[in-house]
Design a protein around this motif. Structure first.
Motif, short mmCIF file in Angstrom:
data_model
loop_
_atom_site.label_atom_id
_atom_site.label_comp_id
_atom_site.label_asym_id
_atom_site.label_seq_id
_atom_site.Cartn_x
_atom_site.Cartn_y
_atom_site.Cartn_z
N PHE A 185 -3.43 4.89 -10.99
CA PHE A 185 -4.64 5.40 -10.35
C PHE A 185 -4.64 6.93 -10.35
O PHE A 185 -5.64 7.57 -10.67
N ALA A 186 -3.50 7.51 -10.01
CA ALA A 186 -3.40 8.97 -9.99
C ALA A 186 -3.58 9.55 -11.39
O ALA A 186 -4.23 10.58 -11.56
N ALA A 187 -3.02 8.88 -12.39
CA ALA A 187 -3.17 9.35 -13.77
C ALA A 187 -4.63 9.30 -14.20
O ALA A 187 -5.14 10.25 -14.82
N GLY A 188 -5.32 8.21 -13.87
CA GLY A 188 -6.74 8.09 -14.21
C GLY A 188 -7.59 9.12 -13.49
O GLY A 188 -8.50 9.71 -14.09
N ALA A 189 -7.33 9.34 -12.23
CA ALA A 189 -8.08 10.32 -11.46
C ALA A 189 -7.86 11.73 -12.00
O ALA A 189 -8.79 12.53 -12.09
N ALA A 242 3.10 -2.50 -7.52
CA ALA A 242 2.31 -1.65 -6.64
C ALA A 242 2.53 -0.18 -6.97
O ALA A 242 1.58 0.61 -6.99
N TRP A 243 3.78 0.21 -7.23
CA TRP A 243 4.07 1.60 -7.58
C TRP A 243 3.33 1.98 -8.86
O TRP A 243 2.73 3.04 -8.94
N LYS A 244 3.39 1.09 -9.86
CA LYS A 244 2.70 1.37 -11.13
C LYS A 244 1.19 1.47 -10.94
O LYS A 244 0.52 2.27 -11.59
N HIS A 263 0.84 -1.20 0.00
CA HIS A 263 0.00 0.00 0.00
C HIS A 263 0.88 1.26 0.00
O HIS A 263 0.60 2.23 -0.72
N GLU A 264 1.94 1.24 0.79
CA GLU A 264 2.87 2.38 0.82
C GLU A 264 3.55 2.57 -0.54
O GLU A 264 3.77 3.70 -0.98
N ALA A 265 3.88 1.48 -1.22
CA ALA A 265 4.48 1.58 -2.55
C ALA A 265 3.48 2.19 -3.54
O ALA A 265 3.87 3.00 -4.40
N GLU A 266 2.20 1.83 -3.41
CA GLU A 266 1.17 2.45 -4.24
C GLU A 266 1.11 3.95 -3.98
O GLU A 266 0.99 4.75 -4.92
N MET A 267 1.19 4.33 -2.71
CA MET A 267 1.15 5.75 -2.37
C MET A 267 2.36 6.49 -2.93
O MET A 267 2.24 7.64 -3.36
N GLU A 268 3.50 5.82 -2.96
CA GLU A 268 4.70 6.43 -3.58
C GLU A 268 4.42 6.71 -5.05
O GLU A 268 4.78 7.77 -5.57
#
Length: 130
Positions: free
Chosen positions: A105-109, A98-100, A68-73
């Protein structure tokens, strides 16, 4: 028995005396180095891997937290304009994945936030983002 009195304050040289006369060099050597991107997540990942030997259930929990932390990174890296995963993740496919996921997610949002179809007044879903 002979004892010698030594003044502790003057016995050791000051760091600036040992390093020489260049005060600029002393400043550079005393500054803290910037943190490596992803270092905290990579260390936590390694600790979670070691936990597998000790407690399997706790290791699964810790791995999930680290992923989850890697996703947040990844999410934060998208917003800071950094499209490359941290080098500290390079030896772990799970951390890269997870990073990707977070970056995507951020790109889509971000894309949906700027989409006029998603913010139309008629209430119909956008044909691209529904």
């Amino acid at each position: 028995m002979h004892t010698q009195n030594v003044n502790v304050k003057t016995a050791a040289q000051k760091p600036s005396e040992r390093w020489g006369e260049n005060p600029q060099r002393n400043i550079i050597l005393s500054q803290e180095l910037p943190p490596l991107r992803g270092m905290a997540v990579r260390v936590a990942w390694g600790m979670a891997q070691v936990m597998r030997v000790i407690d399997e259930a706790r290791a699964r929990y810790e791995e999930a937290e680290v992923l989850h932390e890697a996703e947040m990174e990844g999410y934060h890296d998208f917003h800071s304009g950094n499209p490359v995963p941290p080098g500290m993740f390079s030896d772990s496919p799970q951390l890269i994945k997870a990073w990707k996921k977070g970056w995507g997610f951020a790109a889509g949002a971000s894309e949906m936030a700027e989409c006029s179809g998603c913010h139309s007044e008629n209430g119909e879903p956008c044909p691209y983002h529904d």
